[in-house]
Design a protein around this motif. Sequence first.
Motif, short mmCIF file in Angstrom:
data_model
loop_
_atom_site.label_atom_id
_atom_site.label_comp_id
_atom_site.label_asym_id
_atom_site.label_seq_id
_atom_site.Cartn_x
_atom_site.Cartn_y
_atom_site.Cartn_z
N GLN A 3 0.95 -1.43 -0.06
CA GLN A 3 0.18 0.05 -0.03
C GLN A 3 0.90 1.49 0.03
OE1 GLN A 3 -2.95 -0.43 -0.68
NE2 GLN A 3 -2.69 -2.68 -0.56
N SER A 4 2.17 0.96 0.00
CA SER A 4 3.12 2.30 -0.02
C SER A 4 2.83 2.96 -1.57
CB SER A 4 4.52 2.00 0.44
OG SER A 4 4.96 0.97 -0.44
N GLU A 5 3.45 4.11 -1.70
CA GLU A 5 3.30 4.61 -2.94
C GLU A 5 4.33 4.42 -4.11
OE1 GLU A 5 1.59 9.11 -3.35
OE2 GLU A 5 3.79 9.14 -3.56
N TYR A 6 4.00 4.02 -5.13
CA TYR A 6 4.97 3.72 -6.19
C TYR A 6 5.28 5.16 -6.96
CZ TYR A 6 6.59 2.25 -10.70
OH TYR A 6 7.25 2.37 -12.11
N GLU A 7 3.96 5.78 -7.20
CA GLU A 7 4.16 7.16 -7.90
C GLU A 7 2.95 7.66 -7.29
OE1 GLU A 7 4.49 6.15 -12.09
OE2 GLU A 7 2.14 5.79 -12.33
N ASP A 8 2.54 9.02 -7.76
CA ASP A 8 1.77 9.90 -7.32
C ASP A 8 0.19 9.27 -7.70
OD1 ASP A 8 3.33 11.94 -6.67
OD2 ASP A 8 2.98 13.21 -8.20
N GLY A 9 -0.55 8.91 -6.66
CA GLY A 9 -1.79 8.26 -6.75
C GLY A 9 -1.85 6.64 -7.15
N LYS A 10 -0.80 6.12 -7.01
CA LYS A 10 -0.72 4.71 -7.36
C LYS A 10 0.15 3.85 -6.38
CE LYS A 10 -0.65 3.27 -11.69
NZ LYS A 10 -0.52 2.81 -13.00
N THR A 11 -0.18 2.89 -5.64
CA THR A 11 0.33 1.95 -4.90
C THR A 11 1.26 1.09 -5.66
OG1 THR A 11 -1.28 0.34 -4.58
CG2 THR A 11 -1.37 2.35 -3.03
N TYR A 12 2.20 0.50 -4.80
CA TYR A 12 3.09 -0.84 -5.38
C TYR A 12 2.01 -1.91 -5.96
CZ TYR A 12 7.54 1.00 -4.71
OH TYR A 12 8.88 1.71 -4.67
N GLN B 193 -1.15 -1.66 -6.84
CA GLN B 193 -2.02 -1.35 -7.87
C GLN B 193 -1.06 -1.35 -9.28
OE1 GLN B 193 -3.06 2.53 -6.66
NE2 GLN B 193 -5.23 1.85 -6.22
N TYR B 194 0.25 -0.80 -9.34
CA TYR B 194 1.12 -0.84 -10.35
C TYR B 194 1.53 -2.27 -10.62
CZ TYR B 194 5.35 -0.79 -12.91
OH TYR B 194 6.67 -0.85 -13.90
#
Length: 368
Positions: A70-79, A81-82
């Motif tokens: 659940q940490s942020e991969y990029e703005d508005g997207k978690t790892y 989700q990516y």
Amino acid sequence: MKIFKIIAATLVCLALLASCTGDSSDVVISYDGTTSADISANMYNYWASTSKANFIYSYTDIKDTEEFWQSEYEDGKTYAQYLDSLVLEDIKTTAVCLSLYNEMRLSLTDSQREAIDKNIDGYLSEYAGGNKNTLNRALSAYGANMTILREIKEAEAKRTLVYDFLFSEGGEKALSAEDYEKYYQDNYYHFQIIYINNKYEYVLDDKGNYTTNADGTYVTRALSGDALDKKNQSIKNVTDGIEAGEDFDSLFNTYSEQKTYANGYYFTASDSYANAVFYKLIADIAETEIGETVVSEYDSGTYIMKRLPLDENAWNQSINKDFFNSFKTLAANAAFRVFCAEQFDALTIDAELISKYSVSKIKANDLF
């Protein structure tokens, strides 16, 4: 009590029989006008579980924890989700290939089917001692049983056959030299690195030999004192020199602790690298203009990088061969994925069901 035992035993037998009879799970991806490309929930579960294991193996900074996913991969997207988006795109590609396999009237050879049989028999022998029920129970952790696994392996073989027919050397859509050059220009970065290790040193024994940990890796310790001061002074000399307009190549020759590639590095985010730091360096250089420099400091040391222009046809020059061993395969795979993606509009996706098989929720399959 006896009746209960008989009923319980019967239910166990029925469960085992059901697990061997095939795949009754819902279809989560389908292709318009055909059922030959249907992807079931169980198939999706298996492929997502396998992808998760591959992600964890390939990227050492991935941690299988809810906090990481659940940490942020990029703005508005978690790892989560990516990586879920990568899994979905890959399985959609397989669905398109299953449709193309029938459309192009391709057929797996007897030897290809025998290879699938041998693969599954190997699992049966290695992981289950020849017991099918044992193997089915193990496979169930990833949404599969022996029957479903065979269907999955056949789908993978069909995808490979479609790829070979279209994009392998001599295939209908095989890439030209111009295609390779365009892929290179669009996807690669050329840069030089002045590397200075201001983070650690190796621990030596009384004879001056490297010492190792229990897992065989070299023992290191953090730099400190004069040794650290000297490394940091070198970094300052380089950055001051760049600021003063000194020649980068001259600074490279004077200060870099790694001089293997005097012609610079050619990297792409599409390739696989053993050391995760390369992905970070690529991301850093991607944000840097040609001719500019960037200083990146990571656990392995400090990397002072200058982005260079892409030399024409560098992918086909022997001096750069270390960076382009997988180049033609990467380019062909990219063209193949673009070709398949053009047909994604023909797919129907059950997003709600698929969400149950997020990499954050399923078990990583590193066995089958």
